[in-house]
Design an enzyme around this catalytic site. Sequence first.
Site, PDB file in Angstrom:
ATOM      1  N   THR A  29       0.865  -1.176   0.000  1.00 33.99           N
ATOM      2  CA  THR A  29       0.000   0.000   0.000  1.00 33.99           C
ATOM      3  C   THR A  29       0.897   1.221   0.000  1.00 33.99           C
ATOM      4  O   THR A  29       1.996   1.205   0.568  1.00 33.99           O
ATOM      5  CB  THR A  29      -1.001  -0.014   1.183  1.00 33.99           C
ATOM      6  N   CYS A  35      -2.599   7.525   8.115  1.00 36.54           N
ATOM      7  CA  CYS A  35      -3.161   6.174   8.087  1.00 36.54           C
ATOM      8  C   CYS A  35      -2.121   5.170   8.577  1.00 36.54           C
ATOM      9  O   CYS A  35      -0.927   5.456   8.578  1.00 36.54           O
ATOM     10  CB  CYS A  35      -3.573   5.797   6.670  1.00 36.54           C
ATOM     11  N   HIS A  52      -5.339  -1.000   5.291  1.00 37.29           N
ATOM     12  CA  HIS A  52      -4.944   0.422   5.252  1.00 37.29           C
ATOM     13  C   HIS A  52      -5.961   1.188   6.113  1.00 37.29           C
ATOM     14  O   HIS A  52      -7.008   1.614   5.628  1.00 37.29           O
ATOM     15  CB  HIS A  52      -4.952   0.900   3.797  1.00 37.29           C
TER      16      HIS A  52
END
Lengths: 168, 210
Positions: A29, A35, A52
């Site tokens: 990711t 995040c 995520h």
Amino acid sequence: MMLNNSNGQVIKVGIAQMDVVKLPNTIRTSGLGSCVGVILYDESKKIAGLIHVMLPDSSLGRQESINVAKFADTSVAAMIDLLKLEGVQKFKLKAKIAGGAQMFQFTSDKDSMRIGPRNVEAVKFELKRHGIPLVAEDTGGNSGRTIEFSPATSTLHIRTVNQGVSEI
Amino acid sequence: MIFNQKITSLHLDVLKEIGNIGAAHAATALSNLLGKKIDMRVPKVEMVSFNDMMELAGGSENVVVGIYLRIEGDAEGSMFFILPIEQANRFIRRLIYDESFDFKKQPVSELGLSAMQEMGNILSGSYLSALSDFTNLKIYPTVPGLSVDMFGAIISIGLIELSHISDNVIVINTSIFEDGAEDQETVKGHFFLLPDPDSFDAIFKALGVS
């Protein structure tokens, strides 16, 4: 591409999404800021899941149907269920996490400014609640991260703009 | 709450006009600052998924120079001014008379960073004061923050408020480019205005569209 897996594919996970990876593939990711990227993996079966996470707590959400991958409190449980479908036993799972940066320094008391550290705390709380050991982490700071996990070696590669690539 | 269903083409036109007026003032300010002509595109107002949002400036891993501020007051939201590294370098070199300045060279010169910060201040200030004059809404920008990093890491902070209620974002996107740049087709910078979901009503009401 960070990892050289000649015969595998890279599974890409977007923001507020999650997915599962098996050999010979890797999972990645990109552009994690506040995040948090959460990897749950089974070392012997060489299967892993990546989430995520965007927000700490689904009770803050005001949606009728929620996207479970978005929140720390719902995504960890959902990923455990996904991995169970692949024959993974919960007690074999370990975790690595990265992200939770504070991209901008503000003197605002608004909670969204501290979202990175709050996401990290919430993810750790969930892992503990499910009895999943946190093996390694690269969290905090003020840099964005792109991460890629290889189930073959259980290593998490982390790239930042200024510090290059590291492994945990 | 207008967020998913009740947006009509009239609403979109109103949001486009906001992008138009705001960015036109900001482009003029930038043009004065640099002594160079700056052109802008017709604003785009789109409802996109978070992941499509990443594609609006070259993908989540694309390294950019980002200015971010929060808007508070009668209408709230997030605002970003995003420049590709090369374009930001050109602007700052021109501003501080230093041809060797480079955001990619560590450590980045303090003077350059502070010039970028000030440019962010001036541009977002002109965008928002135009917006405030046009709507008669009292809005106050926070002091802008600066980050040179992956676009995804930068823009996601603006999605936090929205993400409590949606997986989509309404973005008012205005592109600017340097007049006479070698490649006119390539967009050189973006203003992204992301009103908080609860603020759309205030904006529409202020402009007589409800």
